[in-house]
Scaffold this motif. Sequence first.
Motif, PDB file in Angstrom:
ATOM      1  N   LYS A  99      17.434   8.633 -44.129  1.00  0.00           N
ATOM      2  CA  LYS A  99      17.610   9.093 -42.760  1.00  0.00           C
ATOM      3  C   LYS A  99      16.354   9.751 -42.219  1.00  0.00           C
ATOM      4  N   ASP A 100      15.490  10.264 -43.128  1.00  0.00           N
ATOM      5  CA  ASP A 100      14.263  10.900 -42.696  1.00  0.00           C
ATOM      6  C   ASP A 100      13.183   9.883 -42.351  1.00  0.00           C
ATOM      7  N   GLY A 149      15.819   9.532 -34.354  1.00  0.00           N
ATOM      8  CA  GLY A 149      16.003  10.287 -35.590  1.00  0.00           C
ATOM      9  C   GLY A 149      15.683  11.763 -35.484  1.00  0.00           C
ATOM     10  N   GLY A 150      15.377  12.243 -34.278  1.00  0.00           N
ATOM     11  CA  GLY A 150      15.049  13.657 -34.106  1.00  0.00           C
ATOM     12  C   GLY A 150      16.218  14.566 -34.486  1.00  0.00           C
ATOM     13  N   HIS A 151      15.917  15.656 -35.175  1.00  0.00           N
ATOM     14  CA  HIS A 151      16.927  16.637 -35.563  1.00  0.00           C
ATOM     15  C   HIS A 151      17.427  17.356 -34.311  1.00  0.00           C
ATOM     16  N   LEU A 152      18.750  17.401 -34.154  1.00  0.00           N
ATOM     17  CA  LEU A 152      19.343  18.077 -33.006  1.00  0.00           C
ATOM     18  C   LEU A 152      20.014  19.383 -33.409  1.00  0.00           C
ATOM     19  N   GLY A 153      20.743  19.373 -34.497  1.00  0.00           N
ATOM     20  CA  GLY A 153      21.474  20.556 -34.938  1.00  0.00           C
ATOM     21  C   GLY A 153      22.466  20.180 -36.013  1.00  0.00           C
ATOM     22  N   HIS A 154      23.647  20.810 -35.959  1.00  0.00           N
ATOM     23  CA  HIS A 154      24.685  20.579 -36.969  1.00  0.00           C
ATOM     24  C   HIS A 154      26.053  20.515 -36.311  1.00  0.00           C
ATOM     25  N   VAL A 155      27.002  19.930 -37.014  1.00  0.00           N
ATOM     26  CA  VAL A 155      28.376  19.870 -36.517  1.00  0.00           C
ATOM     27  C   VAL A 155      29.274  20.621 -37.499  1.00  0.00           C
ATOM     28  N   TYR A 190      24.634  10.916 -37.991  1.00  0.00           N
ATOM     29  CA  TYR A 190      24.946  12.055 -38.844  1.00  0.00           C
ATOM     30  C   TYR A 190      24.319  11.893 -40.218  1.00  0.00           C
ATOM     31  N   GLY A 191      23.979  13.014 -40.799  1.00  0.00           N
ATOM     32  CA  GLY A 191      23.464  13.066 -42.156  1.00  0.00           C
ATOM     33  C   GLY A 191      23.932  14.379 -42.751  1.00  0.00           C
ATOM     34  N   SER A 192      23.281  14.805 -43.790  1.00  0.00           N
ATOM     35  CA  SER A 192      23.634  16.107 -44.355  1.00  0.00           C
ATOM     36  C   SER A 192      22.376  16.800 -44.828  1.00  0.00           C
ATOM     37  N   ASP A 193      22.438  18.114 -44.851  1.00  0.00           N
ATOM     38  CA  ASP A 193      21.340  18.881 -45.415  1.00  0.00           C
ATOM     39  C   ASP A 193      21.923  20.040 -46.218  1.00  0.00           C
ATOM     40  N   SER A 194      21.151  20.493 -47.165  1.00  0.00           N
ATOM     41  CA  SER A 194      21.588  21.614 -47.998  1.00  0.00           C
ATOM     42  C   SER A 194      20.470  22.651 -48.104  1.00  0.00           C
ATOM     43  N   LYS A 195      19.694  22.787 -47.035  1.00  0.00           N
ATOM     44  CA  LYS A 195      18.576  23.723 -47.018  1.00  0.00           C
ATOM     45  C   LYS A 195      19.005  25.177 -47.223  1.00  0.00           C
ATOM     46  N   LEU A 196      20.226  25.501 -46.828  1.00  0.00           N
ATOM     47  CA  LEU A 196      20.706  26.881 -46.956  1.00  0.00           C
ATOM     48  C   LEU A 196      21.462  27.119 -48.253  1.00  0.00           C
ATOM     49  N   GLY A 197      21.466  26.113 -49.114  1.00  0.00           N
ATOM     50  CA  GLY A 197      22.146  26.261 -50.386  1.00  0.00           C
ATOM     51  C   GLY A 197      23.572  25.735 -50.393  1.00  0.00           C
ATOM     52  N   TYR A 198      24.018  25.214 -49.264  1.00  0.00           N
ATOM     53  CA  TYR A 198      25.331  24.574 -49.181  1.00  0.00           C
ATOM     54  C   TYR A 198      25.225  23.387 -48.247  1.00  0.00           C
ATOM     55  N   GLN A 199      26.151  22.481 -48.365  1.00  0.00           N
ATOM     56  CA  GLN A 199      26.122  21.227 -47.608  1.00  0.00           C
ATOM     57  C   GLN A 199      26.543  21.460 -46.153  1.00  0.00           C
ATOM     58  N   ARG A 200      25.737  20.946 -45.208  1.00  0.00           N
ATOM     59  CA  ARG A 200      26.080  20.987 -43.777  1.00  0.00           C
ATOM     60  C   ARG A 200      25.925  19.586 -43.216  1.00  0.00           C
ATOM     61  N   ASP A 201      26.712  19.290 -42.182  1.00  0.00           N
ATOM     62  CA  ASP A 201      26.618  18.005 -41.501  1.00  0.00           C
ATOM     63  C   ASP A 201      25.561  18.105 -40.411  1.00  0.00           C
ATOM     64  N   GLU A 202      24.494  17.344 -40.565  1.00  0.00           N
ATOM     65  CA  GLU A 202      23.386  17.359 -39.619  1.00  0.00           C
ATOM     66  C   GLU A 202      23.619  16.316 -38.530  1.00  0.00           C
ATOM     67  N   VAL A 203      23.178  16.648 -37.326  1.00  0.00           N
ATOM     68  CA  VAL A 203      23.253  15.728 -36.189  1.00  0.00           C
ATOM     69  C   VAL A 203      21.824  15.389 -35.788  1.00  0.00           C
ATOM     70  N   ASN A 252      10.761  18.569 -37.660  1.00  0.00           N
ATOM     71  CA  ASN A 252      10.768  19.357 -38.901  1.00  0.00           C
ATOM     72  C   ASN A 252      12.110  20.037 -39.165  1.00  0.00           C
ATOM     73  N   ALA A 253      13.106  19.758 -38.348  1.00  0.00           N
ATOM     74  CA  ALA A 253      14.460  20.298 -38.507  1.00  0.00           C
ATOM     75  C   ALA A 253      14.509  21.823 -38.474  1.00  0.00           C
ATOM     76  N   ALA A 254      13.655  22.431 -37.659  1.00  0.00           N
ATOM     77  CA  ALA A 254      13.694  23.880 -37.478  1.00  0.00           C
ATOM     78  C   ALA A 254      14.868  24.232 -36.564  1.00  0.00           C
ATOM     79  N   THR A 255      15.125  25.511 -36.400  1.00  0.00           N
ATOM     80  CA  THR A 255      16.188  25.986 -35.512  1.00  0.00           C
ATOM     81  C   THR A 255      15.575  26.962 -34.517  1.00  0.00           C
ATOM     82  N   GLU A 256      15.867  26.751 -33.238  1.00  0.00           N
ATOM     83  CA  GLU A 256      15.367  27.675 -32.224  1.00  0.00           C
ATOM     84  C   GLU A 256      16.151  28.992 -32.296  1.00  0.00           C
TER      85      GLU A 256
END
Length: 163
Positions: free
Chosen positions: A27-28, A130-136, A111-124, A56-60
């Motif tokens: 997905k990347d 393919g730009g990172h938007l946020g999470h669901v 949709y994809g998933s990331d575990s950057k925070l140590g747990y699984q999240r659904d990425e949007v 870079n999948a940062a968060t504002e």
Amino acid sequence: MKKILLFSLLSAFLMSCNGNAQKKSNKDSSENYEVNKTEAEWKKELSAEEFDVLRNAATERPFSSELNNIKEPGTFVCAACGNELYKTEHKFMSGTGWPSFDRAIEGGVAYGSDSKLGYQRDEVHCAKCGGHLGHVFNDGPRETTGKRHCINGVAMNFLPEEK
């Protein structure tokens, strides 16, 4: 001497192997999307904050987006490629500090998933570039979908509905 040589070869082999954790997921890879650009091209077209979030999948920072207060009819589009993502009619005030929607425009997001925070999240991410938007998350309005698409405002532009 043979033991040292064998140990050296084995060590070099083991150190050169990449485990799955070091590999980027498909997905990347920009080649999976209709809009394909190099990192240099994205940097040239996007602001530093847009690039950081979208590529870079940062968060504002929460409560920093002007899009939080948009209530007029219109469409939220990807800031990188203009792909239609969300409609105002599906936006709600979640109190989280980021624009929130209970659903996306069909085909607009992937949709994809990331575990950057140590747990699984659904990425949007944008289905077109393919730009990172946020999470669901599953804490959205129960009377609709029950979903909360928590989206970085900097990743989108707003196009008001023509009157």
